[in-house]
Design a protein around this motif. Structure first.
Motif, PDB file in Angstrom:
ATOM      1  N   ARG A  90       0.639  -1.388  -0.289  1.00 35.45           N
ATOM      2  CA  ARG A  90      -0.335  -0.116  -0.239  1.00 35.45           C
ATOM      3  C   ARG A  90       0.611   0.933  -0.325  1.00 35.45           C
ATOM      4  O   ARG A  90       2.140   1.451   0.203  1.00 35.45           O
ATOM      5  CB  ARG A  90      -1.022   0.465   0.985  1.00 35.45           C
ATOM      6  N   PHE A  91       0.436   2.106  -0.681  1.00 33.99           N
ATOM      7  CA  PHE A  91       0.691   3.284  -0.766  1.00 33.99           C
ATOM      8  C   PHE A  91       0.660   4.360   0.944  1.00 33.99           C
ATOM      9  O   PHE A  91      -0.298   3.494   1.629  1.00 33.99           O
ATOM     10  CB  PHE A  91       0.225   4.499  -1.745  1.00 33.99           C
ATOM     11  N   ASP A  92       1.230   4.936   1.074  1.00 33.54           N
ATOM     12  CA  ASP A  92       1.325   5.994   2.784  1.00 33.54           C
ATOM     13  C   ASP A  92       0.380   7.130   2.629  1.00 33.54           C
ATOM     14  O   ASP A  92       0.203   7.816   1.645  1.00 33.54           O
ATOM     15  CB  ASP A  92       2.140   6.576   3.358  1.00 33.54           C
ATOM     16  N   GLN A  93      -0.926   6.681   3.133  1.00 31.21           N
ATOM     17  CA  GLN A  93      -1.997   7.145   2.413  1.00 31.21           C
ATOM     18  C   GLN A  93      -1.856   8.660   2.529  1.00 31.21           C
ATOM     19  O   GLN A  93      -2.768   9.358   2.079  1.00 31.21           O
ATOM     20  CB  GLN A  93      -3.551   7.530   3.556  1.00 31.21           C
ATOM     21  N   GLY A  94      -1.287   9.029   3.714  1.00 34.07           N
ATOM     22  CA  GLY A  94      -1.120  10.771   4.009  1.00 34.07           C
ATOM     23  C   GLY A  94      -0.538  11.398   3.414  1.00 34.07           C
ATOM     24  O   GLY A  94      -0.664  12.340   2.614  1.00 34.07           O
TER      25      GLY A  94
ATOM     26  N   VAL B 181       0.195  15.018  -2.063  1.00 33.04           N
ATOM     27  CA  VAL B 181       0.710  14.634  -2.904  1.00 33.04           C
ATOM     28  C   VAL B 181      -0.977  14.997  -4.307  1.00 33.04           C
ATOM     29  O   VAL B 181      -0.771  15.939  -4.658  1.00 33.04           O
ATOM     30  CB  VAL B 181       0.739  13.700  -4.001  1.00 33.04           C
ATOM     31  N   PHE B 182      -1.732  14.370  -3.998  1.00 34.57           N
ATOM     32  CA  PHE B 182      -3.232  14.580  -4.823  1.00 34.57           C
ATOM     33  C   PHE B 182      -4.317  15.976  -4.454  1.00 34.57           C
ATOM     34  O   PHE B 182      -4.785  16.517  -5.526  1.00 34.57           O
ATOM     35  CB  PHE B 182      -4.133  13.858  -4.474  1.00 34.57           C
ATOM     36  N   GLY B 183      -3.417  16.433  -2.818  1.00 34.33           N
ATOM     37  CA  GLY B 183      -4.109  18.007  -2.494  1.00 34.33           C
ATOM     38  C   GLY B 183      -5.468  17.463  -2.359  1.00 34.33           C
ATOM     39  O   GLY B 183      -6.821  18.166  -2.510  1.00 34.33           O
ATOM     40  N   GLU B 184      -5.696  16.117  -1.715  1.00 35.90           N
ATOM     41  CA  GLU B 184      -7.439  15.762  -1.767  1.00 35.90           C
ATOM     42  C   GLU B 184      -7.859  14.817  -0.245  1.00 35.90           C
ATOM     43  O   GLU B 184      -6.581  14.165  -0.688  1.00 35.90           O
ATOM     44  CB  GLU B 184      -8.353  15.078  -2.329  1.00 35.90           C
ATOM     45  N   LYS B 185      -8.759  15.132  -0.103  1.00 38.90           N
ATOM     46  CA  LYS B 185      -8.594  13.819   1.328  1.00 38.90           C
ATOM     47  C   LYS B 185      -9.501  12.832   0.841  1.00 38.90           C
ATOM     48  O   LYS B 185      -9.933  12.980   0.088  1.00 38.90           O
ATOM     49  CB  LYS B 185     -10.225  14.005   2.622  1.00 38.90           C
ATOM     50  N   GLY B 186      -8.575  11.287   0.944  1.00 38.81           N
ATOM     51  CA  GLY B 186      -9.394   9.630   0.801  1.00 38.81           C
ATOM     52  C   GLY B 186      -8.933   9.592  -0.366  1.00 38.81           C
ATOM     53  O   GLY B 186      -9.291   8.513  -1.188  1.00 38.81           O
TER      54      GLY B 186
END
Length: 332
Positions: free
Chosen positions: A68-72, A77-82
């Motif tokens: 898995r990628f680090d969720q934080g 990186v994408f600038g959005e929650k979830g």
């Protein structure tokens, strides 16, 4: 990054993060991926949503143990929650079909594909590649990787411990260029191939050397500011043959240091232009590891491994049948 994850320059998620912050992401973009995932998507006519775990480490922030990628990190990186990104595919899974109906597997990293295609006995063999750079790969079921090496996922069967050097064959090339420059300055009409042949001939005349050659001309992954050197020079050992042999042994020694603690090894599988073209590298590997060395004389071991993986994914070969096939074709 604020997530606390260190991403070296060149990693995919860092590149996207920089483009997003600079406002240089094309407005019509609907996502991004690597070249391997892009090719698979174009062939299948679908958007990429998954990739083989062996390809996800290059984006940064990917854990090869949990897949898995680090969720934080993704959210920053994408600038959005979830925020979500490519998920890890299952080993030997089908990614889709081409327009002609051909099955497509998820692309596998060249290191893992090469190990899969060139090494028949995973637990007791090390794969050593000496080309422009150098690399040694060891298989293990354990995720407890030595600190100096990188942990990489391996087709769902375990992990590869990978030790990589930055120069290897490139350092040897620089030695050749030194001799070529001297010869040309003296008016000799020689080319690179002639100098290489002369280096080999001179080094083959001697059994060993006290010269010490450090091949870290551009540093190492753990010591970026380290530099190469030629040391322990005496009045008797500064010759073409001894410098050549010292360079070969220094390149091999740097790789040996990664695998020195692997007491379970029974053989070295060697590949790359250096070992195929120059038997002195093979002899140096035999001396350093005190093990037999088998040369995988194949133009594209990673391509062969990828073909085997695709054959398994399509149900035409089993993992168990892979080993005798590799031994029969490559003798490794």
């Amino acid at each position: 990054l604020n997530s606390g994850v260190l991403l070296p320059s060149g990693y995919g998620l860092l590149a996207h993060y920089a483009h997003r912050r600079l406002g240089s992401v094309p407005k019509e973009a609907i996502g991004f991926c690597g070249i391997l995932e892009y090719i698979t998507a174009r062939l299948s006519g679908t958007l990429p949503t998954a990739a083989d775990p062996s390809c996800l480490g290059t984006y940064g922030g990917f854990d090869p143990v949990t897949n898995r990628f680090d969720q934080g990190l993704l959210e920053e990186v994408f600038g959005e929650k979830g925020a979500c990104f490519l998920s890890a595919s299952e080993p030997f899974s089908i990614a889709g079909e081409s327009e002609s109906g051909a099955l497509l597997t998820h692309a596998v990293g060249d290191n893992q594909a090469g190990f899969f295609g060139m090494v028949s006995y995973w637990e007791t063999s090390a794969l050593v590649s000496i080309g422009t750079s150098g690399q040694i790969s060891l298989f293990s079921k354990s995720s407890e990787c030595p600190k100096a090496m990188e942990l990489r996922p391996f087709v769902g069967e375990g992990f590869l411990y990978v030790g990589a050097t930055l120069t290897a064959g490139k350092a040897y090339e620089r030695v050749q260029q030194l001799f070529l420059t001297v010869a040309n300055a003296a008016g000799a009409a020689v080319n690179s191939d002639m100098i290489y042949a002369l280096m080999h001939a001179e080094a083959a005349k001697i059994a060993g050397t006290d010269l010490r050659f450090d091949p870290r001309l551009t540093g190492s992954r753990s010591e970026p500011f380290a530099r190469g050197s030629l040391s322990n020079i005496t009045l008797d050992n500064l010759s073409m043959g001894e410098v050549t042999l010292a360079a070969i042994e220094g390149i091999v020694h740097e790789l040996w240091e990664f695998g020195a603690q692997a007491a379970h090894l029974e053989q070295i599988v060697a590949t790359g232009n250096a070992v195929v073209r120059n038997p002195l590298f093979v002899h140096a590997l035999e001396r350093a590891f005190s093990l037999p060395v088998s040369c995988a004389r194949i133009d594209d071991g990673a391509g062969f491994g990828a073909a085997l993986i695709a054959k398994i994914a399509s149900g035409k070969l089993s993992v168990a049948d892979r080993s005798p096939l590799v031994r029969r074709i490559l003798g490794t």
